[in-house]
Enzyme design. Structure first.
Site, PDB file in Angstrom:
ATOM      1  N   TYR A  67       0.830  -1.216   0.000  1.00  0.00           N
ATOM      2  CA  TYR A  67       0.000   0.000   0.000  1.00  0.00           C
ATOM      3  C   TYR A  67       0.858   1.257   0.000  1.00  0.00           C
ATOM      4  O   TYR A  67       0.495   2.267  -0.605  1.00  0.00           O
ATOM      5  CB  TYR A  67      -0.995  -0.029   1.169  1.00  0.00           C
ATOM      6  CG  TYR A  67      -2.196  -0.888   0.859  1.00  0.00           C
ATOM      7  CD1 TYR A  67      -2.225  -2.235   1.209  1.00  0.00           C
ATOM      8  CD2 TYR A  67      -3.271  -0.368   0.155  1.00  0.00           C
ATOM      9  CE1 TYR A  67      -3.308  -3.035   0.872  1.00  0.00           C
ATOM     10  CE2 TYR A  67      -4.361  -1.157  -0.186  1.00  0.00           C
ATOM     11  CZ  TYR A  67      -4.383  -2.493   0.180  1.00  0.00           C
ATOM     12  OH  TYR A  67      -5.451  -3.285  -0.184  1.00  0.00           O
ATOM     13  N   ASN A 102     -12.819   3.930  -6.010  1.00  0.00           N
ATOM     14  CA  ASN A 102     -11.398   4.268  -6.046  1.00  0.00           C
ATOM     15  C   ASN A 102     -10.935   4.800  -4.692  1.00  0.00           C
ATOM     16  O   ASN A 102     -11.639   5.579  -4.057  1.00  0.00           O
ATOM     17  CB  ASN A 102     -11.119   5.281  -7.155  1.00  0.00           C
ATOM     18  CG  ASN A 102     -11.489   4.720  -8.512  1.00  0.00           C
ATOM     19  OD1 ASN A 102     -11.675   3.518  -8.673  1.00  0.00           O
ATOM     20  ND2 ASN A 102     -11.631   5.596  -9.495  1.00  0.00           N
ATOM     21  N   HIS A 119     -14.871   2.375  -0.854  1.00  0.00           N
ATOM     22  CA  HIS A 119     -13.783   1.451  -0.488  1.00  0.00           C
ATOM     23  C   HIS A 119     -12.686   2.158   0.308  1.00  0.00           C
ATOM     24  O   HIS A 119     -11.563   1.650   0.430  1.00  0.00           O
ATOM     25  CB  HIS A 119     -13.204   0.795  -1.749  1.00  0.00           C
ATOM     26  CG  HIS A 119     -14.181  -0.089  -2.436  1.00  0.00           C
ATOM     27  ND1 HIS A 119     -13.970  -0.603  -3.699  1.00  0.00           N
ATOM     28  CD2 HIS A 119     -15.404  -0.542  -2.073  1.00  0.00           C
ATOM     29  CE1 HIS A 119     -15.012  -1.345  -4.061  1.00  0.00           C
ATOM     30  NE2 HIS A 119     -15.893  -1.325  -3.104  1.00  0.00           N
ATOM     31  N   CYS A 130      -7.433  -0.015  17.569  1.00  0.00           N
ATOM     32  CA  CYS A 130      -8.375   0.928  18.184  1.00  0.00           C
ATOM     33  C   CYS A 130      -9.055   1.833  17.153  1.00  0.00           C
ATOM     34  O   CYS A 130      -9.971   2.576  17.484  1.00  0.00           O
ATOM     35  CB  CYS A 130      -7.669   1.770  19.241  1.00  0.00           C
ATOM     36  SG  CYS A 130      -6.509   2.967  18.554  1.00  0.00           S
ATOM     37  N   CYS A 150      -2.415   3.034  21.185  1.00  0.00           N
ATOM     38  CA  CYS A 150      -2.551   1.683  21.762  1.00  0.00           C
ATOM     39  C   CYS A 150      -1.447   0.740  21.288  1.00  0.00           C
ATOM     40  O   CYS A 150      -1.488  -0.453  21.603  1.00  0.00           O
ATOM     41  CB  CYS A 150      -3.920   1.114  21.393  1.00  0.00           C
ATOM     42  SG  CYS A 150      -3.988   0.487  19.710  1.00  0.00           S
ATOM     43  N   GLY A 187     -16.045   3.287 -15.912  1.00  0.00           N
ATOM     44  CA  GLY A 187     -14.714   2.759 -15.634  1.00  0.00           C
ATOM     45  C   GLY A 187     -14.694   1.684 -14.573  1.00  0.00           C
ATOM     46  O   GLY A 187     -13.772   1.600 -13.774  1.00  0.00           O
ATOM     47  N   SER A 189     -15.566  -2.665 -13.898  1.00  0.00           N
ATOM     48  CA  SER A 189     -15.924  -3.962 -14.503  1.00  0.00           C
ATOM     49  C   SER A 189     -17.246  -4.461 -13.946  1.00  0.00           C
ATOM     50  O   SER A 189     -17.824  -5.410 -14.458  1.00  0.00           O
ATOM     51  CB  SER A 189     -14.807  -4.974 -14.219  1.00  0.00           C
ATOM     52  OG  SER A 189     -14.583  -5.067 -12.819  1.00  0.00           O
ATOM     53  N   ASN A 213     -17.380   2.786 -20.456  1.00  0.00           N
ATOM     54  CA  ASN A 213     -16.307   1.866 -20.079  1.00  0.00           C
ATOM     55  C   ASN A 213     -15.494   1.494 -21.314  1.00  0.00           C
ATOM     56  O   ASN A 213     -16.014   1.533 -22.430  1.00  0.00           O
ATOM     57  CB  ASN A 213     -16.918   0.596 -19.455  1.00  0.00           C
ATOM     58  CG  ASN A 213     -15.933  -0.089 -18.515  1.00  0.00           C
ATOM     59  OD1 ASN A 213     -15.484   0.504 -17.541  1.00  0.00           O
ATOM     60  ND2 ASN A 213     -15.559  -1.307 -18.846  1.00  0.00           N
ATOM     61  N   GLU A 215     -14.530  -1.265 -22.279  1.00  0.00           N
ATOM     62  CA  GLU A 215     -15.005  -2.503 -22.906  1.00  0.00           C
ATOM     63  C   GLU A 215     -16.331  -2.905 -22.284  1.00  0.00           C
ATOM     64  O   GLU A 215     -16.677  -2.427 -21.204  1.00  0.00           O
ATOM     65  CB  GLU A 215     -13.968  -3.618 -22.674  1.00  0.00           C
ATOM     66  CG  GLU A 215     -13.734  -3.877 -21.198  1.00  0.00           C
ATOM     67  CD  GLU A 215     -12.539  -4.781 -20.919  1.00  0.00           C
ATOM     68  OE1 GLU A 215     -12.165  -4.870 -19.746  1.00  0.00           O
ATOM     69  OE2 GLU A 215     -11.977  -5.343 -21.870  1.00  0.00           O
TER      70      GLU A 215
HETATM   71  N1  APR Z   1     -11.788   4.594 -19.490  1.00  0.00           N
HETATM   72  C1  APR Z   1     -12.898   3.852 -19.185  1.00  0.00           C
HETATM   73  N2  APR Z   1     -12.840   2.559 -18.727  1.00  0.00           N
HETATM   74  C2  APR Z   1     -11.613   2.023 -18.596  1.00  0.00           C
HETATM   75  C3  APR Z   1     -10.414   2.711 -18.924  1.00  0.00           C
HETATM   76  C4  APR Z   1     -10.541   4.060 -19.394  1.00  0.00           C
HETATM   77  N3  APR Z   1      -9.487   4.801 -19.710  1.00  0.00           N
HETATM   78  N4  APR Z   1      -9.345   1.871 -18.692  1.00  0.00           N
HETATM   79  C5  APR Z   1      -9.872   0.695 -18.230  1.00  0.00           C
HETATM   80  N5  APR Z   1     -11.230   0.789 -18.190  1.00  0.00           N
HETATM   81  C6  APR Z   1     -12.197  -0.209 -17.715  1.00  0.00           C
HETATM   82  C7  APR Z   1     -11.768  -1.653 -17.917  1.00  0.00           C
HETATM   83  O1  APR Z   1     -12.184  -2.124 -19.178  1.00  0.00           O
HETATM   84  C8  APR Z   1     -12.477  -2.368 -16.770  1.00  0.00           C
HETATM   85  O2  APR Z   1     -13.765  -2.843 -17.198  1.00  0.00           O
HETATM   86  O3  APR Z   1     -12.299  -0.041 -16.323  1.00  0.00           O
HETATM   87  C9  APR Z   1     -12.689  -1.269 -15.723  1.00  0.00           C
HETATM   88  C10 APR Z   1     -11.841  -1.443 -14.461  1.00  0.00           C
HETATM   89  O4  APR Z   1     -12.302  -2.601 -13.810  1.00  0.00           O
HETATM   90  P1  APR Z   1     -11.484  -3.198 -12.553  1.00  0.00           P
HETATM   91  O5  APR Z   1     -10.049  -3.239 -12.876  1.00  0.00           O
HETATM   92  O6  APR Z   1     -12.183  -4.458 -12.183  1.00  0.00           O
HETATM   93  O7  APR Z   1     -11.673  -2.081 -11.436  1.00  0.00           O
HETATM   94  P2  APR Z   1     -12.969  -1.778 -10.537  1.00  0.00           P
HETATM   95  O8  APR Z   1     -14.236  -2.132 -11.247  1.00  0.00           O
HETATM   96  O9  APR Z   1     -12.837  -0.413 -10.031  1.00  0.00           O
HETATM   97  O10 APR Z   1     -12.740  -2.820  -9.325  1.00  0.00           O
HETATM   98  C11 APR Z   1     -13.660  -2.781  -8.265  1.00  0.00           C
HETATM   99  O11 APR Z   1     -12.324  -4.331  -7.024  1.00  0.00           O
HETATM  100  O12 APR Z   1     -10.180  -4.966  -6.654  1.00  0.00           O
HETATM  101  C12 APR Z   1     -11.269  -4.359  -6.068  1.00  0.00           C
HETATM  102  O13 APR Z   1     -11.392  -2.755  -4.342  1.00  0.00           O
HETATM  103  C13 APR Z   1     -10.967  -2.933  -5.670  1.00  0.00           C
HETATM  104  O14 APR Z   1     -12.318  -0.949  -5.980  1.00  0.00           O
HETATM  105  C14 APR Z   1     -11.831  -2.111  -6.616  1.00  0.00           C
HETATM  106  C15 APR Z   1     -12.950  -3.064  -6.959  1.00  0.00           C
END
Ligand code: APR
Length: 248
Positions: A67, A102, A119, A130, A150, A187, A189, A213, A215
Site C-alpha cells: 500500500y 477508487n 472502499h 483501536c 494503543c 470505468g 468492470s 467503459n 469494454e
Molecule cells: N476509461 C474507461 N474505462 C476504462 C479505462 C478508461 N481509460 N481503462 C480501463 N477501463 C475499464 C476496464 O475495461 C475495466 O472494465 O475499467 C474497468 C476497471 O475494472 P477493474 O479493474 O475491475 O476495477 P474496478 O471495477 O474499479 O474494481 C472494483 O475491485 O479490486 C477491487 O477494491 C478494488 O475498488 C476495486 C474493486
C-alpha cells in the site's frame, strides 16, 4: 462521439444524477486498474495475498509496503479530463452524487464535492486495533508503524476483501441510486459487490442507466445507453454536448 438526442434530452432535464466510478476512470492518469489483463494489478498480485485482513495478519509488512508503494504511485499522478468533466457535471446538476470505488482520492483533488468513498481512501491511515486515524507515521522502520495510542499496527483506511463497506457511505449510495433519474457506471468492470448492485437498484427504480467503459461488462446488456471507450475522452465530450459551453 455522437450521443443519441434522446439521451441528451434526458440528461439536460435531469436534476438527480448518481455516478459510480471505478479504476478505469483513473487509468488515463497513469494508475493501473485491477482486472485489465496484464496491466491490471490483480494480473500481477493475488488480492488474497495483499488486500484482506487474513493477508495482513499473516504478513503485515508485505501488505503495508504494497500500500505504501501504491500510495507513492498515487501521489505522483494528477486527475485527468474525465475527473474534471465529472466536476463540471456536478456544477450543472442540482442533486449530483459521486460514488467511487477508487481509493486514490483523485475525484476530490479534481474538485468533486459530493463524493462517497465506498472502499475508503489509501491516503488515510488508521490503527488496526483501536481505529484511531493518524496523519503522520514513521515509514522507514523495518516493521509496520504502530499506533501512538494503543501500539496497534497501523493499516491503510481501505476496505479489504471480506470486510464490510462503510455503513453511512453505502446507505447514502443506495439511496442516491434508488432516487436518481440518471445513473452512470463509469470505468468499472461491475463485478465487485456491493458497488456492482447499485446500477441494478437504479434500474429497478426506473432510472436511465448509462455505462461508460473501455469494454463491455456484465452490466452492458442491462443499460439504456452504453458508450465504450476512454472515460477521459467521452466525459468531456458529453459535458460539451449537453451543456453546449462545455469546459471553457
Ligand atoms: N476509461 C474507461 N474505462 C476504462 C479505462 C478508461 N481509460 N481503462 C480501463 N477501463 C475499464 C476496464 O475495461 C475495466 O472494465 O475499467 C474497468 C476497471 O475494472 P477493474 O479493474 O475491475 O476495477 P474496478 O471495477 O474499479 O474494481 C472494483 O475491485 O479490486 C477491487 O477494491 C478494488 O475498488 C476495486 C474493486
Amino acid at each position: 462521439m455522437e450521443f443519441p438526442s434522446e439521451f441528451i434530452r434526458f440528461l439536460t432535464k435531469a436534476s438527480r444524477v448518481a455516478v459510480l466510478t471505478g479504476a478505469g476512470v483513473s487509468q488515463e492518469s497513469g494508475l493501473r486498474t485491477f482486472r485489465d489483463a496484464q496491466s491490471g494489478l490483480w494480473a500481477q498480485y493475488r488480492p488474497e495475498d495483499l488486500a484482506s485482513p487474513e493477508a495482513f495478519a499473516r504478513d503485515p509488512k508485505l501488505v503495508w509496503d504494497w500500500y505504501a508503494w501504491r500510495r507513492e504511485a498515487i501521489k505522483g499522478v494528477r486527475p485527468n479530463a474525465g475527473h474534471y468533466a465529472l466536476t463540471e457535471m456536478e456544477k450543472k446538476i442540482s442533486e449530483f452524487t459521486l460514488v467511487t470505488q477508487n481509493v486514490d482520492g483523485l475525484h476530490r483533488i479534481a474538485g468533486s464535492a459530493n463524493i462517497l468513498e465506498l472502499h475508503g481512501n489509501i491516503l488515510k491511515v488508521r490503527c488496526s486495533e483501536c481505529g484511531t486515524f493518524t496523519e503522520t507515521w514513521d515509514d522507514d522502520v523495518e516493521s509496520v508503524p504502530r499506533c501512538e495510542k494503543c501500539n496497534g499496527l497501523l493499516r491503510p483506511d481501505v476496505v479489504w476483501f471480506g470486510e464490510s463497506l462503510p455503513r453511512a457511505e453505502l446507505e447514502a449510495a443506495v439511496n442516491a441510486a434508488r432516487t436518481c433519474q440518471v445513473f452512470f457506471s463509469i470505468g468499472t468492470s461491475g463485478v465487485v459487490q456491493s458497488a456492482a448492485a447499485l446500477a441494478h437498484a437504479a434500474r429497478n427504480k426506473g432510472s436511465v442507466v448509462v455505462e461508460i467503459n473501455a469494454e463491455p461488462t456484465p452490466l452492458t446488456p442491462k443499460v439504456d445507453f452504453a458508450f465504450h471507450g476512454k472515460s477521459g475522452e467521452i466525459l468531456p465530450e458529453l459535458v460539451k454536448a449537453v451543456w453546449a459551453n462545455g469546459l471553457s
